[in-house]
Design an enzyme around this catalytic site. Structure first.
Site, PDB file in Angstrom:
ATOM      1  N   GLY A 108       1.228  -2.124   4.045  1.00 59.21           N
ATOM      2  CA  GLY A 108       1.712  -0.754   3.919  1.00 59.21           C
ATOM      3  C   GLY A 108       2.979  -0.553   4.725  1.00 59.21           C
ATOM      4  N   SER A 109       2.814  -0.356   6.026  1.00 59.73           N
ATOM      5  CA  SER A 109       3.977  -0.062   6.873  1.00 59.73           C
ATOM      6  C   SER A 109       4.970  -1.221   6.912  1.00 59.73           C
ATOM      7  CB  SER A 109       3.519   0.322   8.283  1.00 59.73           C
ATOM      8  OG  SER A 109       2.554  -0.586   8.762  1.00 59.73           O
ATOM      9  N   GLY A 114      -8.785   3.805   7.316  1.00 62.60           N
ATOM     10  CA  GLY A 114      -8.499   5.218   7.534  1.00 62.60           C
ATOM     11  C   GLY A 114      -7.023   5.518   7.721  1.00 62.60           C
ATOM     12  N   PHE A 115      -6.292   4.573   8.290  1.00 57.83           N
ATOM     13  CA  PHE A 115      -4.898   4.852   8.597  1.00 57.83           C
ATOM     14  C   PHE A 115      -4.030   3.608   8.422  1.00 57.83           C
ATOM     15  CE2 PHE A 115      -7.595   7.688  10.956  1.00 57.83           C
ATOM     16  CZ  PHE A 115      -7.014   8.932  10.728  1.00 57.83           C
ATOM     17  N   GLY A 116      -2.793   3.825   7.998  1.00 56.15           N
ATOM     18  CA  GLY A 116      -1.819   2.740   7.976  1.00 56.15           C
ATOM     19  C   GLY A 116      -1.244   2.551   9.374  1.00 56.15           C
ATOM     20  N   GLY A 117      -0.539   1.460   9.556  1.00 52.19           N
ATOM     21  CA  GLY A 117       0.204   1.251  10.796  1.00 52.19           C
ATOM     22  C   GLY A 117      -0.608   0.831  12.001  1.00 52.19           C
ATOM     23  N   MET A 170     -12.130   4.343  -0.320  1.00 54.90           N
ATOM     24  CA  MET A 170     -12.797   4.472   0.984  1.00 54.90           C
ATOM     25  C   MET A 170     -13.533   5.804   0.958  1.00 54.90           C
ATOM     26  SD  MET A 170      -9.644   2.930   3.202  1.00 54.90           S
ATOM     27  CE  MET A 170      -8.509   3.236   1.846  1.00 54.90           C
ATOM     28  N   SER A 190       0.847  -1.195   0.000  1.00 56.12           N
ATOM     29  CA  SER A 190       0.000   0.000   0.000  1.00 56.12           C
ATOM     30  C   SER A 190       0.876   1.235   0.000  1.00 56.12           C
ATOM     31  CB  SER A 190      -0.887   0.009   1.249  1.00 56.12           C
ATOM     32  OG  SER A 190      -1.415   1.315   1.418  1.00 56.12           O
ATOM     33  N   ASP A 229      -6.455  -6.568   4.179  1.00 57.11           N
ATOM     34  CA  ASP A 229      -5.824  -5.251   4.265  1.00 57.11           C
ATOM     35  C   ASP A 229      -5.883  -4.738   5.707  1.00 57.11           C
ATOM     36  OD1 ASP A 229      -4.949  -2.642   3.818  1.00 57.11           O
ATOM     37  OD2 ASP A 229      -6.662  -2.067   2.562  1.00 57.11           O
ATOM     38  N   GLY A 230      -4.695  -4.471   6.271  1.00 58.44           N
ATOM     39  CA  GLY A 230      -4.623  -3.871   7.596  1.00 58.44           C
ATOM     40  C   GLY A 230      -3.803  -4.692   8.566  1.00 58.44           C
ATOM     41  N   GLY A 231      -2.657  -4.168   8.966  1.00 57.80           N
ATOM     42  CA  GLY A 231      -1.847  -4.837   9.975  1.00 57.80           C
ATOM     43  C   GLY A 231      -1.187  -6.120   9.509  1.00 57.80           C
ATOM     44  N   ASP A 277      -4.734   3.659  -1.939  1.00 55.78           N
ATOM     45  CA  ASP A 277      -5.814   3.953  -0.992  1.00 55.78           C
ATOM     46  C   ASP A 277      -6.362   5.367  -1.169  1.00 55.78           C
ATOM     47  OD1 ASP A 277      -6.030   1.585   0.756  1.00 55.78           O
ATOM     48  OD2 ASP A 277      -3.941   2.032   1.242  1.00 55.78           O
ATOM     49  N   HIS A 293      -1.198  -1.224  -4.282  1.00 52.89           N
ATOM     50  CA  HIS A 293      -2.466  -0.930  -3.597  1.00 52.89           C
ATOM     51  C   HIS A 293      -2.539   0.574  -3.360  1.00 52.89           C
ATOM     52  CE1 HIS A 293      -5.947  -2.069  -1.112  1.00 52.89           C
ATOM     53  NE2 HIS A 293      -5.535  -1.138  -0.247  1.00 52.89           N
ATOM     54  N   MET A 322      -9.107   8.102   0.150  1.00 50.44           N
ATOM     55  CA  MET A 322      -9.947   8.423   1.319  1.00 50.44           C
ATOM     56  C   MET A 322     -10.521   9.821   1.162  1.00 50.44           C
ATOM     57  SD  MET A 322      -7.434   7.109   4.312  1.00 50.44           S
ATOM     58  CE  MET A 322      -6.649   5.494   4.245  1.00 50.44           C
ATOM     59  N   MET A 339     -11.236  -6.073   5.525  1.00 57.24           N
ATOM     60  CA  MET A 339     -10.423  -5.129   6.298  1.00 57.24           C
ATOM     61  C   MET A 339     -10.122  -5.739   7.668  1.00 57.24           C
ATOM     62  SD  MET A 339      -9.853  -2.481   4.406  1.00 57.24           S
ATOM     63  CE  MET A 339      -8.913  -1.683   5.714  1.00 57.24           C
ATOM     64  N   HIS A 361      -8.327   1.137  -3.969  1.00 58.59           N
ATOM     65  CA  HIS A 361      -9.235   0.890  -2.840  1.00 58.59           C
ATOM     66  C   HIS A 361      -9.920   2.212  -2.471  1.00 58.59           C
ATOM     67  CE1 HIS A 361      -9.432  -0.389   1.721  1.00 58.59           C
ATOM     68  NE2 HIS A 361     -10.621  -0.297   1.173  1.00 58.59           N
TER      69      HIS A 361
HETATM   70  C1  DX5 Z   1      -6.147   1.463   5.680  1.00 60.13           C
HETATM   71  C2  DX5 Z   1      -5.734   1.186   4.250  1.00 60.13           C
HETATM   72  C3  DX5 Z   1      -4.624   0.226   4.152  1.00 60.13           C
HETATM   73  C4  DX5 Z   1      -3.349   0.683   4.843  1.00 60.13           C
HETATM   74  C5  DX5 Z   1      -2.674  -0.541   5.354  1.00 60.13           C
HETATM   75  O1  DX5 Z   1      -7.353   2.113   5.733  1.00 60.13           O
HETATM   76  O2  DX5 Z   1      -6.820   0.661   3.487  1.00 60.13           O
HETATM   77  O3  DX5 Z   1      -4.367  -0.179   2.817  1.00 60.13           O
HETATM   78  O4  DX5 Z   1      -2.463   1.387   4.030  1.00 60.13           O
HETATM   79  O5  DX5 Z   1      -1.569  -0.176   6.099  1.00 60.13           O
HETATM   80  P1  DX5 Z   1      -0.834  -1.192   7.074  1.00 60.13           P
HETATM   81  O6  DX5 Z   1      -0.382  -2.349   6.251  1.00 60.13           O
HETATM   82  O7  DX5 Z   1       0.268  -0.364   7.623  1.00 60.13           O
HETATM   83  O8  DX5 Z   1      -1.849  -1.617   8.119  1.00 60.13           O
HETATM   84 ZN    ZN Z   2      -6.385  -0.295   1.497  1.00 59.20          ZN
END
Ligand code: DX5
Ligand code: ZN
Length: 217
Positions: free
Chosen positions: A198-199, A143-146, A67, A7, A176-178, A34, A32, A36, A138, A65
């Site tokens: 992502g992170s 909403g946020f990475g990490g 959102m 991501s 997607d997520g964590g 994102d 990927h 928003m 999800m 993606h």
């Molecule tokens: C969150 C995004 C994800 C995000 C994932 O709302 O849809 O794609 O970038 O980030 P990580 O992998 O750091 O959880």
């Molecule tokens: Zn995403």
């Protein structure tokens, strides 16, 4: 086959082209992307102009993606701006408008996906499943990475895998997520075949090593 979709939300946007080159060299399968809107999720990220720029510098598969609220309004413009797959959320509009958005993406010759937030049951997507190229579970609140992986979403991944296989569909199952090398093992065991990270990818200097660690977890 397991696919890895880094991501770019966690990339350095001041050198996005180089970041994408780096994950391509590192063996990533999809990019990927994102989007928003500050309404559907409490954050604003990137949109159409950035997608157009990214499309110009890479031939990688762009997994977009959305959102955003009422994605039917923007389905076509994202198709025309370089997306290979347009994904939106089943919670983002009425069933009728979600169906229309799916048809718009198809009519534009692109792949289409539907996503569920953590509190939404898998059954919300089942009526649309036959029309989809991808389902996205999800494993954080979008909403946020990490953020930390939500282990309580694993049964939902298994539920989708069972239903996709029961119907004999080609539909991909993305998470997607964590996702990191530790949680990747769990989502693969639950039946996911596309892993967004992502992170875990952009947060470390050696992207190839991270991509391999997630893929081979
Ligand atoms: C969150 C995004 C994800 C995000 C994932 O709302 O849809 O794609 O970038 O980030 P990580 O992998 O750091 O959880
Ligand atoms: Zn995403």
């Amino acid at each position: 086959m397991i696919k890895i979709a880094p991501s770019i939300l966690s990339a350095d946007f001041s050198k996005l082209g180089a970041e994408i080159e780096d994950i391509k060299a590192g063996g990533a399968d999809y990019v990927h992307f994102d989007v928003m809107d500050g309404e559907f999720v409490p954050n604003i990220s990137i949109g159409v102009p950035v997608l157009k720029s990214v499309r110009k510098v890479t031939d990688m598969f762009l997994d977009v993606h959305l959102m955003i609220d009422r994605p039917v309004r923007y389905a076509e413009v994202f198709c025309k701006s370089g997306a290979d797959l347009v994904m939106f959320h089943v919670e983002a509009d009425t069933a009728e408008n979600i169906g229309e958005a799916i048809d718009i993406v198809r009519a534009n010759g692109k792949k289409v996906g539907l996503s569920v937030k953590p509190k939404t049951p898998a059954a919300a997507i089942f009526p649309f499943l036959d029309k989809l190229d991808m389902v996205l579970v999800m494993t954080v609140e979008p909403g946020f990475g990490g953020q930390s992986f939500m282990y309580d979403q694993l049964p939902k991944i298994r539920e989708f895998r069972e239903e996709i296989d029961r119907r004999g569909l080609e539909c991909e199952l993305e998470v997607d997520g964590g996702v990191d090398p530790a949680t990747a093992k769990l989502v693969k065991a639950a039946g996911a075949n596309v892993l967004v990270a992502g992170s875990a990818v952009f947060g470390k200097p050696d992207r190839a090593a991270q991509i391999n660690a997630i893929r081979n977890a």
